[in-house]
Motif scaffolding. Structure first.
Motif, PDB file in Angstrom:
ATOM      1  N   MET A   1      41.027  56.408  27.849  1.00 46.08           N
ATOM      2  CA  MET A   1      41.454  55.113  27.338  1.00 46.08           C
ATOM      3  C   MET A   1      40.360  54.524  26.442  1.00 46.08           C
ATOM      4  O   MET A   1      39.177  54.653  26.756  1.00 46.08           O
ATOM      5  N   PRO A   2      40.736  53.849  25.341  1.00 41.23           N
ATOM      6  CA  PRO A   2      39.728  53.211  24.493  1.00 41.23           C
ATOM      7  C   PRO A   2      38.893  52.211  25.276  1.00 41.23           C
ATOM      8  O   PRO A   2      39.412  51.489  26.136  1.00 41.23           O
ATOM      9  N   ALA A   3      37.593  52.150  24.953  1.00 39.90           N
ATOM     10  CA  ALA A   3      36.683  51.300  25.716  1.00 39.90           C
ATOM     11  C   ALA A   3      36.983  49.817  25.540  1.00 39.90           C
ATOM     12  O   ALA A   3      36.574  49.003  26.364  1.00 39.90           O
ATOM     13  N   ASP A   4      37.690  49.445  24.480  1.00 38.22           N
ATOM     14  CA  ASP A   4      37.953  48.033  24.230  1.00 38.22           C
ATOM     15  C   ASP A   4      39.422  47.667  24.392  1.00 38.22           C
ATOM     16  O   ASP A   4      39.876  46.624  23.941  1.00 38.22           O
ATOM     17  N   LEU A   5      40.194  48.525  25.053  1.00 35.47           N
ATOM     18  CA  LEU A   5      41.634  48.314  25.166  1.00 35.47           C
ATOM     19  C   LEU A   5      41.968  46.990  25.847  1.00 35.47           C
ATOM     20  O   LEU A   5      42.950  46.338  25.502  1.00 35.47           O
ATOM     21  N   LEU A   6      41.155  46.593  26.820  1.00 34.77           N
ATOM     22  CA  LEU A   6      41.389  45.343  27.564  1.00 34.77           C
ATOM     23  C   LEU A   6      40.244  44.353  27.348  1.00 34.77           C
ATOM     24  O   LEU A   6      40.008  43.480  28.189  1.00 34.77           O
ATOM     25  N   LYS A   7      39.555  44.467  26.231  1.00 37.85           N
ATOM     26  CA  LYS A   7      38.394  43.623  25.970  1.00 37.85           C
ATOM     27  C   LYS A   7      38.747  42.147  26.070  1.00 37.85           C
ATOM     28  O   LYS A   7      39.746  41.688  25.515  1.00 37.85           O
ATOM     29  N   GLY A   8      37.924  41.411  26.814  1.00 33.27           N
ATOM     30  CA  GLY A   8      38.105  39.976  26.957  1.00 33.27           C
ATOM     31  C   GLY A   8      39.072  39.564  28.046  1.00 33.27           C
ATOM     32  O   GLY A   8      39.228  38.368  28.318  1.00 33.27           O
ATOM     33  N   GLN A   9      39.719  40.517  28.690  1.00 33.27           N
ATOM     34  CA  GLN A   9      40.670  40.170  29.735  1.00 33.27           C
ATOM     35  C   GLN A   9      39.993  40.137  31.106  1.00 33.27           C
ATOM     36  O   GLN A   9      38.950  40.745  31.314  1.00 33.27           O
ATOM     37  N   LYS A  10      40.614  39.404  32.019  1.00 33.22           N
ATOM     38  CA  LYS A  10      40.068  39.208  33.361  1.00 33.22           C
ATOM     39  C   LYS A  10      41.074  39.740  34.379  1.00 33.22           C
ATOM     40  O   LYS A  10      42.243  39.362  34.355  1.00 33.22           O
ATOM     41  N   ALA A  11      40.594  40.608  35.251  1.00 35.12           N
ATOM     42  CA  ALA A  11      41.488  41.278  36.189  1.00 35.12           C
ATOM     43  C   ALA A  11      41.062  41.060  37.624  1.00 35.12           C
ATOM     44  O   ALA A  11      39.865  41.001  37.927  1.00 35.12           O
ATOM     45  N   VAL A  12      42.046  40.963  38.500  1.00 39.69           N
ATOM     46  CA  VAL A  12      41.829  40.972  39.946  1.00 39.69           C
ATOM     47  C   VAL A  12      42.496  42.228  40.485  1.00 39.69           C
ATOM     48  O   VAL A  12      43.673  42.482  40.193  1.00 39.69           O
ATOM     49  N   VAL A  13      41.753  43.014  41.252  1.00 38.45           N
ATOM     50  CA  VAL A  13      42.307  44.216  41.875  1.00 38.45           C
ATOM     51  C   VAL A  13      42.118  44.087  43.376  1.00 38.45           C
ATOM     52  O   VAL A  13      40.987  43.990  43.863  1.00 38.45           O
ATOM     53  N   THR A  14      43.199  44.075  44.125  1.00 39.27           N
ATOM     54  CA  THR A  14      43.083  43.955  45.574  1.00 39.27           C
ATOM     55  C   THR A  14      42.908  45.342  46.190  1.00 39.27           C
ATOM     56  O   THR A  14      43.365  46.353  45.657  1.00 39.27           O
ATOM     57  N   GLY A  15      42.216  45.365  47.327  1.00 41.06           N
ATOM     58  CA  GLY A  15      41.934  46.640  47.984  1.00 41.06           C
ATOM     59  C   GLY A  15      41.151  47.571  47.076  1.00 41.06           C
ATOM     60  O   GLY A  15      41.439  48.766  46.987  1.00 41.06           O
ATOM     61  N   ALA A  16      40.113  47.025  46.422  1.00 40.99           N
ATOM     62  CA  ALA A  16      39.442  47.753  45.340  1.00 40.99           C
ATOM     63  C   ALA A  16      38.152  48.437  45.757  1.00 40.99           C
ATOM     64  O   ALA A  16      37.400  48.890  44.888  1.00 40.99           O
ATOM     65  N   ASN A  17      37.880  48.542  47.037  1.00 44.46           N
ATOM     66  CA  ASN A  17      36.624  49.160  47.468  1.00 44.46           C
ATOM     67  C   ASN A  17      36.788  50.618  47.876  1.00 44.46           C
ATOM     68  O   ASN A  17      35.820  51.239  48.323  1.00 44.46           O
ATOM     69  N   SER A  18      37.982  51.185  47.710  1.00 42.48           N
ATOM     70  CA  SER A  18      38.171  52.603  48.033  1.00 42.48           C
ATOM     71  C   SER A  18      39.427  53.115  47.344  1.00 42.48           C
ATOM     72  O   SER A  18      40.275  52.337  46.890  1.00 42.48           O
ATOM     73  N   GLY A  19      39.544  54.437  47.263  1.00 36.94           N
ATOM     74  CA  GLY A  19      40.759  55.092  46.827  1.00 36.94           C
ATOM     75  C   GLY A  19      41.280  54.642  45.476  1.00 36.94           C
ATOM     76  O   GLY A  19      40.547  54.506  44.499  1.00 36.94           O
TER      77      GLY A  19
END
Length: 268
Positions: free
Chosen positions: A1-19
């Motif tokens: 994926m391009p390194a700037d595809l989501l540039k400037g966006q803010k994401a929340v990922v739940t259950g993000a410490n594994s798998g």
């Protein structure tokens, strides 16, 4: 994926410490997004994910919250808005299994899976949608006001004996996603689901960690390999990006063909 595809966006990922959650959080950071790494246990692992994401030159922090607890989800999203300015992407990934045959399954086993896998996604989607609707579309960031990605499963449509709570929760996620997509699309909010098949994660180690187990599993996968978390993470990044801006209310099955009913490949 391009390194700037989501540039400037803010994401929340739940259950993000594994798998899958870990791979997804890292992939979003690699694509240029700032990322909130949610976890309910395993603070050290979450901290390591945060450091990996920061290595891409974006912001990240870990946030402990049980997605089945309304107050904790409300605070998680509110903190993201305070610290990052807004939220553009919600990946409702947190999930678990409490397996048992039907006649031995306790109400507690049933309820825990429904609370986390289904109610948790509802709460995360609701709070994210509030922020998306408050802010609206910012064209220089994304064509959409926000993106909600529900992590489902092939068991959204494939029955799974001995796992009635899990399969029911994922079936519910499918209809939750479609209904939210219908309701929120006029606000330029895109809601979709990604449905993994057999993926090498801690939740299903016994299904692939021996040659014999893997051989049995591969009978269900026409493509001939067990998936990796990065397979799912790449799909999430694509769905979250403007590359798929016209994709609304769709489940993307990332399963090597598991949903093709391979038992019928030779006529059943």
């Amino acid at each position: 994926m391009p390194a700037d595809l989501l540039k400037g966006q803010k994401a929340v990922v739940t259950g993000a410490n594994s798998g899958i959650g870990m791979a997804t959080a890292v992939a979003l950071g690699r694509a240029g997004a700032d990322v909130v790494v949610n976890y309910v246990a395993g603070a050290d692992d979450a901290g390591e994910v945060v450091e990996r994401i920061r290595g891409f030159g974006v912001r990240a922090y870990a946030h402990e919250a049980d997605v089945s607890d309304e107050d904790q989800v409300v605070e998680m999203v509110a903190r993201a808005v305070r610290e990052l300015g807004t939220v553009d992407i919600m990946v409702a990934n947190a999930g678990l299994q409490r397996d048992s045959p039907l006649t031995g399954m306790t109400l507690a086993q049933w309820q825990k899976v429904i609370d986390v896998n289904l109610t948790g996604q509802f709460l995360c989607a609701r709070e994210a949608a509030k922020e998306f609707m408050r802010r609206g579309v910012v064209p220089e960031v994304s064509r959409a006001a926000g993106k909600i990605i529900c992590m489902s499963s092939v068991h959204q449509i494939i029955p799974w004996a001995g796992h009635v709570n899990y399969a029911s929760s994922k079936g519910g996620v499918g209809m939750l996603m479609q209904t939210l997509a219908q309701e929120l699309a006029p606000h330029r909010i895109r809601v979709n689901a990604v449905a993994p098949g057999a993926i090498r994660t801690p939740i299903n180690t016994s299904a692939w960690n021996t040659p014999q187990a893997e051989a049995e599993l591969l009978k269900l996968i026409p493509y001939g390999r067990v998936g990796d978390p990065d397979d799912i993470a790449d799909a999430v990044v694509a769905v979250a990006s403007d590359l798929l801006d016209y994709v609304v209310g769709t489940t993307l099955y990332v399963d090597g063909g598991m949903t093709l009913f391979p038992g019928f490949a030779t006529g059943g």
